[in-house]
Design a protein around this motif. Structure first.
Motif, PDB file in Angstrom:
ATOM      1  N   PHE A   1       1.817  22.557  22.376  1.00  0.00           N
ATOM      2  CA  PHE A   1       1.026  22.648  20.812  1.00  0.00           C
ATOM      3  C   PHE A   1      -0.435  23.209  21.413  1.00  0.00           C
ATOM      4  CE2 PHE A   1       4.291  19.917  18.917  1.00  0.00           C
ATOM      5  CZ  PHE A   1       5.146  20.861  18.650  1.00  0.00           C
ATOM      6  N   LYS A   2      -0.790  21.856  22.444  1.00  0.00           N
ATOM      7  CA  LYS A   2      -2.617  22.863  22.636  1.00  0.00           C
ATOM      8  C   LYS A   2      -2.463  23.787  23.012  1.00  0.00           C
ATOM      9  CE  LYS A   2      -3.821  17.426  22.758  1.00  0.00           C
ATOM     10  NZ  LYS A   2      -3.423  16.512  23.256  1.00  0.00           N
ATOM     11  N   LYS A   3      -1.603  24.130  24.044  1.00  0.00           N
ATOM     12  CA  LYS A   3      -1.931  25.259  24.758  1.00  0.00           C
ATOM     13  C   LYS A   3      -1.993  26.418  23.460  1.00  0.00           C
ATOM     14  CE  LYS A   3      -1.339  25.074  29.943  1.00  0.00           C
ATOM     15  NZ  LYS A   3       0.025  25.990  30.151  1.00  0.00           N
ATOM     16  N   LEU A   4      -0.488  26.122  22.491  1.00  0.00           N
ATOM     17  CA  LEU A   4      -0.546  27.462  21.266  1.00  0.00           C
ATOM     18  C   LEU A   4      -1.716  27.199  19.959  1.00  0.00           C
ATOM     19  CD1 LEU A   4       1.535  29.370  20.256  1.00  0.00           C
ATOM     20  CD2 LEU A   4       2.084  27.589  19.169  1.00  0.00           C
ATOM     21  N   VAL A   5      -1.890  26.151  20.210  1.00  0.00           N
ATOM     22  CA  VAL A   5      -3.234  26.861  18.900  1.00  0.00           C
ATOM     23  C   VAL A   5      -4.384  27.132  19.833  1.00  0.00           C
ATOM     24  CG1 VAL A   5      -4.945  25.100  17.635  1.00  0.00           C
ATOM     25  CG2 VAL A   5      -2.481  24.827  17.851  1.00  0.00           C
ATOM     26  N   LYS A   6      -4.493  27.244  20.909  1.00  0.00           N
ATOM     27  CA  LYS A   6      -5.710  27.510  21.394  1.00  0.00           C
ATOM     28  C   LYS A   6      -5.301  28.694  21.964  1.00  0.00           C
ATOM     29  CE  LYS A   6      -9.053  27.587  25.541  1.00  0.00           C
ATOM     30  NZ  LYS A   6      -8.963  28.132  25.202  1.00  0.00           N
ATOM     31  N   ARG A   7      -4.445  29.589  21.939  1.00  0.00           N
ATOM     32  CA  ARG A   7      -4.020  30.902  22.132  1.00  0.00           C
ATOM     33  C   ARG A   7      -4.006  31.577  21.397  1.00  0.00           C
ATOM     34  NH1 ARG A   7       1.866  32.559  25.634  1.00  0.00           N
ATOM     35  NH2 ARG A   7       0.604  31.820  27.334  1.00  0.00           N
ATOM     36  N   LEU A   8      -3.608  31.098  20.187  1.00  0.00           N
ATOM     37  CA  LEU A   8      -3.721  31.528  18.763  1.00  0.00           C
ATOM     38  C   LEU A   8      -5.394  32.140  18.093  1.00  0.00           C
ATOM     39  CD1 LEU A   8      -0.291  30.129  17.054  1.00  0.00           C
ATOM     40  CD2 LEU A   8      -0.852  32.227  17.779  1.00  0.00           C
TER      41      LEU A   8
ATOM     42  N   ASN B   1      -2.951  23.479  12.228  1.00  0.00           N
ATOM     43  CA  ASN B   1      -4.819  24.566  13.332  1.00  0.00           C
ATOM     44  C   ASN B   1      -3.265  25.287  13.085  1.00  0.00           C
ATOM     45  OD1 ASN B   1      -6.180  21.804  14.069  1.00  0.00           O
ATOM     46  ND2 ASN B   1      -4.240  21.656  14.851  1.00  0.00           N
ATOM     47  N   MET B   2      -2.510  26.008  12.019  1.00  0.00           N
ATOM     48  CA  MET B   2      -2.408  27.133  12.774  1.00  0.00           C
ATOM     49  C   MET B   2      -2.273  27.554  11.469  1.00  0.00           C
ATOM     50  SD  MET B   2       0.445  27.130  15.521  1.00  0.00           S
ATOM     51  CE  MET B   2       1.735  28.028  14.589  1.00  0.00           C
ATOM     52  N   GLU B   3      -2.423  29.210  11.750  1.00  0.00           N
ATOM     53  CA  GLU B   3      -2.176  29.651  10.100  1.00  0.00           C
ATOM     54  C   GLU B   3      -0.910  31.089   9.547  1.00  0.00           C
ATOM     55  OE1 GLU B   3      -5.798  31.939   8.710  1.00  0.00           O
ATOM     56  OE2 GLU B   3      -6.363  29.554   8.573  1.00  0.00           O
ATOM     57  N   GLY B   4      -0.343  31.419   8.957  1.00  0.00           N
ATOM     58  CA  GLY B   4       0.935  32.424   9.213  1.00  0.00           C
ATOM     59  C   GLY B   4       1.829  31.823   9.979  1.00  0.00           C
ATOM     60  N   ASN B   5       3.381  32.789   9.262  1.00  0.00           N
ATOM     61  CA  ASN B   5       5.093  31.470  10.034  1.00  0.00           C
ATOM     62  C   ASN B   5       5.261  31.948  11.294  1.00  0.00           C
ATOM     63  OD1 ASN B   5       4.482  30.835   7.333  1.00  0.00           O
ATOM     64  ND2 ASN B   5       5.272  33.212   6.451  1.00  0.00           N
ATOM     65  N   PHE B   6       6.076  31.544  11.562  1.00  0.00           N
ATOM     66  CA  PHE B   6       6.261  31.484  13.257  1.00  0.00           C
ATOM     67  C   PHE B   6       7.795  30.957  13.236  1.00  0.00           C
ATOM     68  CE2 PHE B   6       1.488  31.086  13.618  1.00  0.00           C
ATOM     69  CZ  PHE B   6       1.410  32.405  15.039  1.00  0.00           C
ATOM     70  N   ALA B   7       8.378  31.649  14.357  1.00  0.00           N
ATOM     71  CA  ALA B   7       9.788  31.137  14.593  1.00  0.00           C
ATOM     72  C   ALA B   7       9.244  30.339  16.387  1.00  0.00           C
ATOM     73  CB  ALA B   7      10.782  31.908  14.633  1.00  0.00           C
ATOM     74  N   PHE B   8       9.986  29.317  16.063  1.00  0.00           N
ATOM     75  CA  PHE B   8       9.691  28.650  17.845  1.00  0.00           C
ATOM     76  C   PHE B   8      11.307  28.064  18.078  1.00  0.00           C
ATOM     77  CE2 PHE B   8       5.521  25.941  16.741  1.00  0.00           C
ATOM     78  CZ  PHE B   8       4.553  27.215  16.406  1.00  0.00           C
ATOM     79  N   LEU B   9      11.047  28.186  19.362  1.00  0.00           N
ATOM     80  CA  LEU B   9      12.165  28.104  20.433  1.00  0.00           C
ATOM     81  C   LEU B   9      11.870  27.109  21.546  1.00  0.00           C
ATOM     82  CD1 LEU B   9      15.254  28.249  20.779  1.00  0.00           C
ATOM     83  CD2 LEU B   9      15.511  30.677  22.197  1.00  0.00           C
ATOM     84  N   PHE B  10      12.027  26.331  21.778  1.00  0.00           N
ATOM     85  CA  PHE B  10      11.708  24.716  22.806  1.00  0.00           C
ATOM     86  C   PHE B  10      12.915  25.369  24.047  1.00  0.00           C
ATOM     87  CE2 PHE B  10       9.808  23.299  19.405  1.00  0.00           C
ATOM     88  CZ  PHE B  10       8.150  23.063  19.878  1.00  0.00           C
ATOM     89  N   LEU B  11      12.363  25.627  24.885  1.00  0.00           N
ATOM     90  CA  LEU B  11      14.171  25.174  26.124  1.00  0.00           C
ATOM     91  C   LEU B  11      13.382  24.500  26.957  1.00  0.00           C
ATOM     92  CD1 LEU B  11      13.820  29.045  26.976  1.00  0.00           C
ATOM     93  CD2 LEU B  11      15.986  27.649  25.874  1.00  0.00           C
ATOM     94  N   TYR B  12      14.156  23.741  27.280  1.00  0.00           N
ATOM     95  CA  TYR B  12      14.089  22.176  28.693  1.00  0.00           C
ATOM     96  C   TYR B  12      14.326  22.842  30.026  1.00  0.00           C
ATOM     97  CZ  TYR B  12      14.262  17.946  30.896  1.00  0.00           C
ATOM     98  OH  TYR B  12      14.449  16.707  31.562  1.00  0.00           O
ATOM     99  N   LEU B  13      13.471  23.153  30.596  1.00  0.00           N
ATOM    100  CA  LEU B  13      14.162  23.582  31.485  1.00  0.00           C
ATOM    101  C   LEU B  13      14.018  23.119  33.259  1.00  0.00           C
ATOM    102  CD1 LEU B  13       9.982  25.862  32.185  1.00  0.00           C
ATOM    103  CD2 LEU B  13      13.241  26.888  30.897  1.00  0.00           C
ATOM    104  N   GLY B  14      14.401  21.466  33.084  1.00  0.00           N
ATOM    105  CA  GLY B  14      14.052  20.899  34.158  1.00  0.00           C
ATOM    106  C   GLY B  14      15.822  20.290  34.712  1.00  0.00           C
TER     107      GLY B  14
END
Length: 129
Positions: free
Chosen positions: A115-122, A85-98
């Motif tokens: 993932f759903k929020k990110l795809v919608k935002r992009l 569901n995305m186009e382009g190249n990305f760098a992701f960093l997942f942080l655990y906040l709990g």
């Protein structure tokens, strides 16, 4: 797409990680936070990913490693949603906040929502252009 997480998809470049913290945008769904940045990656992988758990929340390395393992597993199982569901190249960093030890179900639910929020935002940003 195979459910793998090969070395070429792992974010290991220190400069890119520093850029993520300085220039990256974020999406949060407790207890996870995704920091992402649109970058040019040599044609190895579409997305490079890293995971992090703060030492201030989990003093024990064993517990930090367990949380990181859960996050990597959840990403590995559900990354086809992002790749499809995305186009382009990305760098992701997942942080655990709990501050408490999560179950796999909690991590997976948060990961899918991110993932759903990110795809919608992009897609909204692409429409606005």
């Amino acid at each position: 797409m195979a459910f793998t997480f090969p070395k070429k998809e792992k974010l290991r470049n220190k400069r890119t990680i520093d850029r993520l913290f300085k220039e990256g945008q974020s999406v949060s769904v407790y207890p996870l936070k995704l920091i992402y940045l649109n970058i040019t990656i040599p044609a190895e992988a579409k997305i490079q990913t890293a995971v992090a758990v703060p030492k201030s929340n989990f003093k024990s390395a064993v517990k930090r490693n367990r949380v990181k393992r859960l996050m990597r597993e959840s990403y590995r199982q559900n990354k086809q949603y992002i790749f499809n569901n995305m186009e382009g190249n990305f760098a992701f960093l997942f942080l655990y906040l709990g501050k408490d030890m999560p179950t796999y179900a909690v991590v997976e639910k948060s990961m899918l929502t991110i993932f759903k929020k990110l795809v919608k935002r992009l897609s909204d940003e692409k429409v606005a252009e």
